[in-house]
Scaffold this motif. Structure first.
Motif, PDB file in Angstrom:
ATOM      1  N   GLU A 171       0.811  -1.212   0.000  1.00 21.13           N
ATOM      2  CA  GLU A 171       0.000   0.000   0.000  1.00 21.13           C
ATOM      3  C   GLU A 171       0.844   1.261   0.000  1.00 21.13           C
ATOM      4  OE1 GLU A 171      -3.363   2.608   0.387  1.00 21.13           O
ATOM      5  OE2 GLU A 171      -3.023   0.598  -0.433  1.00 21.13           O
ATOM      6  N   VAL A 172       1.981   1.215   0.700  1.00 23.40           N
ATOM      7  CA  VAL A 172       2.806   2.415   0.804  1.00 23.40           C
ATOM      8  C   VAL A 172       3.348   2.836  -0.558  1.00 23.40           C
ATOM      9  CG1 VAL A 172       4.979   1.221   1.281  1.00 23.40           C
ATOM     10  CG2 VAL A 172       4.595   3.509   2.227  1.00 23.40           C
ATOM     11  N   HIS A 173       3.552   1.879  -1.492  1.00 18.25           N
ATOM     12  CA  HIS A 173       4.021   2.242  -2.831  1.00 18.25           C
ATOM     13  C   HIS A 173       2.960   3.053  -3.573  1.00 18.25           C
ATOM     14  CE1 HIS A 173       7.151  -1.269  -3.144  1.00 18.25           C
ATOM     15  NE2 HIS A 173       7.444  -0.386  -2.203  1.00 18.25           N
ATOM     16  N   ARG A 174       1.725   2.635  -3.450  1.00 22.27           N
ATOM     17  CA  ARG A 174       0.646   3.355  -4.137  1.00 22.27           C
ATOM     18  C   ARG A 174       0.509   4.772  -3.599  1.00 22.27           C
ATOM     19  NH1 ARG A 174      -4.252   4.977  -3.459  1.00 22.27           N
ATOM     20  NH2 ARG A 174      -4.368   4.184  -1.329  1.00 22.27           N
ATOM     21  N   VAL A 175       0.643   4.918  -2.294  1.00 22.92           N
ATOM     22  CA  VAL A 175       0.486   6.240  -1.678  1.00 22.92           C
ATOM     23  C   VAL A 175       1.669   7.147  -2.003  1.00 22.92           C
ATOM     24  CG1 VAL A 175       0.314   7.457   0.520  1.00 22.92           C
ATOM     25  CG2 VAL A 175      -0.950   5.320   0.162  1.00 22.92           C
ATOM     26  N   ALA A 176       2.880   6.606  -1.934  1.00 24.30           N
ATOM     27  CA  ALA A 176       4.075   7.437  -2.085  1.00 24.30           C
ATOM     28  C   ALA A 176       4.429   7.712  -3.536  1.00 24.30           C
ATOM     29  CB  ALA A 176       5.260   6.760  -1.392  1.00 24.30           C
ATOM     30  N   GLY A 177       4.115   6.782  -4.448  1.00 26.14           N
ATOM     31  CA  GLY A 177       4.552   6.947  -5.829  1.00 26.14           C
ATOM     32  C   GLY A 177       6.008   6.537  -5.975  1.00 26.14           C
ATOM     33  N   ALA A 178       6.505   6.533  -7.219  1.00 28.89           N
ATOM     34  CA  ALA A 178       7.849   6.034  -7.482  1.00 28.89           C
ATOM     35  C   ALA A 178       8.919   6.860  -6.782  1.00 28.89           C
ATOM     36  CB  ALA A 178       8.103   5.993  -8.992  1.00 28.89           C
ATOM     37  N   ARG A 179       8.867   8.195  -6.954  1.00 31.73           N
ATOM     38  CA  ARG A 179       9.901   9.036  -6.349  1.00 31.73           C
ATOM     39  C   ARG A 179       9.721   9.110  -4.835  1.00 31.73           C
ATOM     40  NH1 ARG A 179      13.260  11.175  -9.703  1.00 31.73           N
ATOM     41  NH2 ARG A 179      12.747  11.359 -11.919  1.00 31.73           N
ATOM     42  N   GLY A 180       8.486   9.104  -4.399  1.00 37.18           N
ATOM     43  CA  GLY A 180       8.255   9.100  -2.963  1.00 37.18           C
ATOM     44  C   GLY A 180       8.763   7.815  -2.335  1.00 37.18           C
ATOM     45  N   ALA A 181       8.606   6.699  -3.053  1.00 33.80           N
ATOM     46  CA  ALA A 181       9.107   5.434  -2.543  1.00 33.80           C
ATOM     47  C   ALA A 181      10.633   5.445  -2.453  1.00 33.80           C
ATOM     48  CB  ALA A 181       8.655   4.288  -3.439  1.00 33.80           C
ATOM     49  N   ALA A 182      11.296   6.093  -3.408  1.00 33.20           N
ATOM     50  CA  ALA A 182      12.752   6.203  -3.356  1.00 33.20           C
ATOM     51  C   ALA A 182      13.186   6.947  -2.103  1.00 33.20           C
ATOM     52  CB  ALA A 182      13.272   6.911  -4.611  1.00 33.20           C
ATOM     53  N   ALA A 183      12.505   8.059  -1.818  1.00 31.09           N
ATOM     54  CA  ALA A 183      12.826   8.818  -0.601  1.00 31.09           C
ATOM     55  C   ALA A 183      12.513   7.991   0.649  1.00 31.09           C
ATOM     56  CB  ALA A 183      12.041  10.125  -0.589  1.00 31.09           C
ATOM     57  N   LEU A 184      11.410   7.258   0.588  1.00 34.28           N
ATOM     58  CA  LEU A 184      11.033   6.410   1.722  1.00 34.28           C
ATOM     59  C   LEU A 184      12.111   5.370   1.996  1.00 34.28           C
ATOM     60  CD1 LEU A 184       9.006   5.244   3.789  1.00 34.28           C
ATOM     61  CD2 LEU A 184       8.059   3.881   1.919  1.00 34.28           C
ATOM     62  N   TYR A 185      12.589   4.682   0.953  1.00 31.97           N
ATOM     63  CA  TYR A 185      13.581   3.637   1.172  1.00 31.97           C
ATOM     64  C   TYR A 185      14.921   4.204   1.604  1.00 31.97           C
ATOM     65  CZ  TYR A 185      10.391   0.106  -0.521  1.00 31.97           C
ATOM     66  OH  TYR A 185       9.319  -0.741  -0.646  1.00 31.97           O
ATOM     67  N   ALA A 186      15.247   5.394   1.143  1.00 28.60           N
ATOM     68  CA  ALA A 186      16.478   6.037   1.623  1.00 28.60           C
ATOM     69  C   ALA A 186      16.365   6.310   3.121  1.00 28.60           C
ATOM     70  CB  ALA A 186      16.731   7.335   0.858  1.00 28.60           C
ATOM     71  N   GLY A 187      15.200   6.768   3.563  1.00 28.47           N
ATOM     72  CA  GLY A 187      14.988   7.011   4.988  1.00 28.47           C
ATOM     73  C   GLY A 187      14.987   5.715   5.782  1.00 28.47           C
ATOM     74  N   LEU A 188      14.399   4.662   5.189  1.00 30.42           N
ATOM     75  CA  LEU A 188      14.393   3.374   5.873  1.00 30.42           C
ATOM     76  C   LEU A 188      15.811   2.836   6.039  1.00 30.42           C
ATOM     77  CD1 LEU A 188      11.352   1.568   4.204  1.00 30.42           C
ATOM     78  CD2 LEU A 188      11.446   2.630   6.457  1.00 30.42           C
ATOM     79  N   ALA A 189      16.636   2.997   4.995  1.00 26.50           N
ATOM     80  CA  ALA A 189      18.018   2.520   5.095  1.00 26.50           C
ATOM     81  C   ALA A 189      18.745   3.226   6.232  1.00 26.50           C
ATOM     82  CB  ALA A 189      18.749   2.755   3.768  1.00 26.50           C
ATOM     83  N   GLU A 190      18.498   4.522   6.389  1.00 30.97           N
ATOM     84  CA  GLU A 190      19.115   5.268   7.491  1.00 30.97           C
ATOM     85  C   GLU A 190      18.622   4.730   8.833  1.00 30.97           C
ATOM     86  OE1 GLU A 190      19.297   9.808   9.351  1.00 30.97           O
ATOM     87  OE2 GLU A 190      18.145   9.388   7.532  1.00 30.97           O
ATOM     88  N   ALA A 191      17.324   4.503   8.943  1.00 32.24           N
ATOM     89  CA  ALA A 191      16.757   3.998  10.189  1.00 32.24           C
ATOM     90  C   ALA A 191      17.294   2.605  10.507  1.00 32.24           C
ATOM     91  CB  ALA A 191      15.234   3.970  10.096  1.00 32.24           C
ATOM     92  N   TYR A 192      17.421   1.759   9.470  1.00 31.05           N
ATOM     93  CA  TYR A 192      17.942   0.411   9.696  1.00 31.05           C
ATOM     94  C   TYR A 192      19.376   0.469  10.210  1.00 31.05           C
ATOM     95  CZ  TYR A 192      13.933  -1.131   6.874  1.00 31.05           C
ATOM     96  OH  TYR A 192      12.680  -1.361   6.393  1.00 31.05           O
TER      97      TYR A 192
END
Length: 306
Positions: free
Chosen positions: A200-221
């Motif tokens: 669901e988060v992919h649909r909400v964020a979109g492609a570029r939003g998902a890229a930013a999301l995963y960059a933030g997730l990598a930092e959190a991890y």
């Protein structure tokens, strides 16, 4: 090459001094790798004494399993001989490394079959028989490319694949072979409805939003990783703040629902941890285990605030 008749050797004499067969000397001569000094009146080959050192060099190069074209390059290019030999040896070392990795995987796979109960052998043979040796990570990468947003920027996709696709160990134990084989089977099996489900988060964020999301997730991890290695209980803190990105209660409750994963991905990360963990060691943290830890921390934070 010129020499006196008295100082020359017959093909048999050269072969005896070099410890090789006459057939080998004739073979290298016919290829032009070992020039003759001259032919006798009866047409017999004669060699100068320096041919012995050249023949010994050829034998040494062939003992390293260097192909004949590489041997010729070393012999004929005296100025670049060192560089040519270094490149040839480096290439052969890479090939041997692949061969050794293949043999180690086959050995571990055989041990896996030998050590399992007889009733499980057919299934394990089916699993490991579907995996190439040395094993390829291409099916795992294809699985994630289908899972990620199709228009996600290439650098973001590459960064995600680097942490999501486990590299097979060079010296695996049977448990790692089995885990990788199960990963291969999982990622190559067709989806129940014919297409890869998108979170669901992919649909909400979109492609570029998902890229930013995963960059933030990598930092959190990365921040959460020491906590996992110390087996700390999930709790709010710097890692959770990096994970949610926006510090509002409403957003945290919404994110907790949208980031929920399914059993298929949970199993993927469990198997990945086995592949990455050296035999006898504590399971290595993965993006999946870090995500589970952070989601638990988020749920705890929401519960404490309720």
């Amino acid at each position: 090459m010129s020499t006196s008749h008295e100082a020359s050797w017959s093909i048999g004499e050269l072969a005896e001094r070099a410890g090789v067969t006459v057939k080998s000397v004739r073979f290298y001569s016919d290829l032009g790798l070992l020039p003759e000094a001259f032919r006798s009146g009866g047409g017999h080959r004669r060699y100068a004494p320096e041919a012995l050192e050249r023949l010994r060099l050829i034998r040494s190069l062939r003992a390293l399993d260097l192909p004949l074209p590489e041997v010729r390059r070393v012999l004929e290019d005296e100025e670049a001989a060192g560089r040519v030999l270094e490149d040839a040896v480096a290439g052969r070392l890479r090939e041997l490394g692949d061969e050794l990795k293949t043999l180690r995987w086959r050995e571990a796979a055989l041990r896996l079959v030998r050590e399992c109960p007889p009733a499980q052998r057919a299934e394990r043979l089916r699993l490991i028989g579907a995996v190439s040796t040395p094993p390829s990570t291409a099916p795992l990468a294809r699985f994630w490319r289908a899972w990620l947003p199709p228009r996600m920027p290439a650098p973001a996709t590459a960064a995600f694949l680097e942490v999501a696709v486990p590299q097979p160990p060079d010296e695996p134990d049977p448990a790692q072979v089995l885990a990788f084989a199960e990963l291969h089977a999982m990622t190559t099996a067709p989806c129940p409805d014919g297409r890869q489900p998108q979170p669901e988060v992919h649909r909400v964020a979109g492609a570029r939003g998902a890229a930013a999301l995963y960059a933030g997730l990598a930092e959190a991890y990365g921040i959460a990783d020491p906590q996992l290695r110390r087996a700390r209980e999930p709790c709010p803190g710097e890692a959770l703040d990096a994970y949610v990105g926006r510090d509002t209660r409403e957003f945290r409750r919404l994110l907790a629902a949208r980031l929920a994963t399914g059993p298929r991905l949970d199993r993927y990360w469990e198997l990945t941890a086995v592949v990455l963990t050296p035999p006898g060691g504590r399971l290595e943290p993965t993006p999946g285990s870090a995500d589970a830890w952070l989601r638990a921390a988020l749920e705890r934070d929401n519960a404490e605030a309720a």
